[in-house]
Design a protein around this motif. Structure first.
Motif, PDB file in Angstrom:
ATOM      1  N   THR A  88     -24.666  -1.805   2.885  1.00 27.33           N
ATOM      2  CA  THR A  88     -24.935  -0.766   1.889  1.00 27.33           C
ATOM      3  C   THR A  88     -25.631   0.380   2.597  1.00 27.33           C
ATOM      4  OG1 THR A  88     -25.905  -0.287  -0.294  1.00 27.33           O
ATOM      5  CG2 THR A  88     -27.187  -1.673   1.189  1.00 27.33           C
ATOM      6  N   GLU A  93     -22.877   6.325  -0.597  1.00 25.12           N
ATOM      7  CA  GLU A  93     -21.694   5.556  -0.971  1.00 25.12           C
ATOM      8  C   GLU A  93     -20.708   6.289  -1.881  1.00 25.12           C
ATOM      9  OE1 GLU A  93     -23.933   1.255  -0.478  1.00 25.12           O
ATOM     10  OE2 GLU A  93     -22.875   1.669  -2.342  1.00 25.12           O
ATOM     11  N   MET A  94     -20.957   7.559  -2.171  1.00 30.21           N
ATOM     12  CA  MET A  94     -19.981   8.337  -2.930  1.00 30.21           C
ATOM     13  C   MET A  94     -18.820   8.819  -2.056  1.00 30.21           C
ATOM     14  SD  MET A  94     -20.642   8.473  -6.150  1.00 30.21           S
ATOM     15  CE  MET A  94     -21.989   8.331  -7.348  1.00 30.21           C
ATOM     16  N   PHE A  99     -17.088   4.140   0.715  1.00 34.76           N
ATOM     17  CA  PHE A  99     -17.018   3.280  -0.463  1.00 34.76           C
ATOM     18  C   PHE A  99     -16.021   2.140  -0.206  1.00 34.76           C
ATOM     19  CE2 PHE A  99     -15.698   1.735  -4.531  1.00 34.76           C
ATOM     20  CZ  PHE A  99     -16.722   1.992  -5.424  1.00 34.76           C
ATOM     21  N   ASN A 143     -26.204   3.410  -4.978  1.00 34.31           N
ATOM     22  CA  ASN A 143     -25.419   2.399  -4.242  1.00 34.31           C
ATOM     23  C   ASN A 143     -24.195   1.969  -5.056  1.00 34.31           C
ATOM     24  OD1 ASN A 143     -28.529   1.937  -3.875  1.00 34.31           O
ATOM     25  ND2 ASN A 143     -27.606   1.242  -1.953  1.00 34.31           N
ATOM     26  N   ALA A 145     -20.937   1.681  -4.436  1.00 28.71           N
ATOM     27  CA  ALA A 145     -19.992   0.754  -3.802  1.00 28.71           C
ATOM     28  C   ALA A 145     -20.593  -0.637  -3.710  1.00 28.71           C
ATOM     29  CB  ALA A 145     -19.609   1.265  -2.410  1.00 28.71           C
TER      30      ALA A 145
END
Length: 241
Positions: A88, A93-94, A99, A143, A145
């Protein structure tokens, strides 16, 4: 000590994703303390310094299907498989490509490992324990994803529990809350975040990796012989506050 509560003498255990100081390593040590023969994997070239020479170690990329199958083929027997490999990056994570990579490691990697060891677990009437997260239960804006992948791990756990029950394999998961690990180190540089977690958690603190190990050993033991398809929250009460 875990060995005073559970007896895994003679058991063969693999903990995937245990090369860093964190949940996987704590689980591996607990199984070893309970008498099991433990092997671990990780993305790094070697495990944490304190575990060098302690466990049989294999550097393994869980996104590499061929490598996963080759690793499984080297082991004739397996009683317990713990899927702990995950990544992570809070706030990053966008990005679509990242992702997808997080999901590939956390979800697809969990399935690859489980499928690769299905035959051994069937022969042993063994146990599979997947490491999910409290983020499987509610949204995670920093976070996305990680949260999505861990929610899918919970659903995968339920599906494999049904699919493999006839093979004598029990499949369960645990959902850790906020734990002091190398993976959480970045988020713990934010004092406001650290304080907010502690104040919301009914038990008033962040968890330690060892807090996760006991429930995992329980799920792998005969004490949980009639449990499959479940996911235990281990978060100090955070998810119910």
């Amino acid at each position: 000590m875990m060995h005073s509560r559970f007896d895994f003498a003679g058991a063969e255990v693999v903990v995937v994703g245990a090369s860093r100081a964190g949940i996987g390593a704590a689980i591996a040590r607990a199984f070893q303390g309970a008498g099991a023969k433990v092997a671990i994997t990780g993305a790094e070239s070697e495990p944490a310094a304190e575990d060098v020479g302690r466990f049989a170690y294999t550097q393994l990329d869980v996104t590499d299907g061929t490598a996963v199958k080759d690793f499984a083929a080297q082991r004739e027997k397996l009683d317990v498989l713990v899927n702990c490999a995950a990544i992570t990056a809070r706030g990053e994570e966008m990005a679509p490509d990242f992702f997808a990579h997080v999901v590939n490691v956390n979800l697809h990697g969990t399935f690859r490992m489980a499928e690769a060891f299905h035959a051994q677990l069937k022969a042993a009437k063994g146990a599979l324990i997947n490491i999910a997260s409290m983020y499987a239960m509610f949204g995670s804006p920093r976070n996305p994803a990680y949260g999505a992948s861990k929610a899918a791990v919970v659903q995968l756990t339920k599906s494999l529990a049904i699919a493999w029950a006839g093979d004598g394999i029990r499949v369960n998961a645990v959902a850790p809350g906020f734990i002091v690990t190398q993976q959480s180190a970045r988020s713990r540089t934010d004092p406001a975040h650290v304080a907010a977690v502690s104040s919301r958690t009914p038990m008033g603190r962040w968890g330690q990796p060892e807090d996760i190990a006991g429930p995992v050993l329980f799920l792998a033991s005969t004490a949980a012989a009639f449990m499959t398809g479940t996911c235990l929250a281990i978060d100090g009460g955070y998810s119910v506050a």
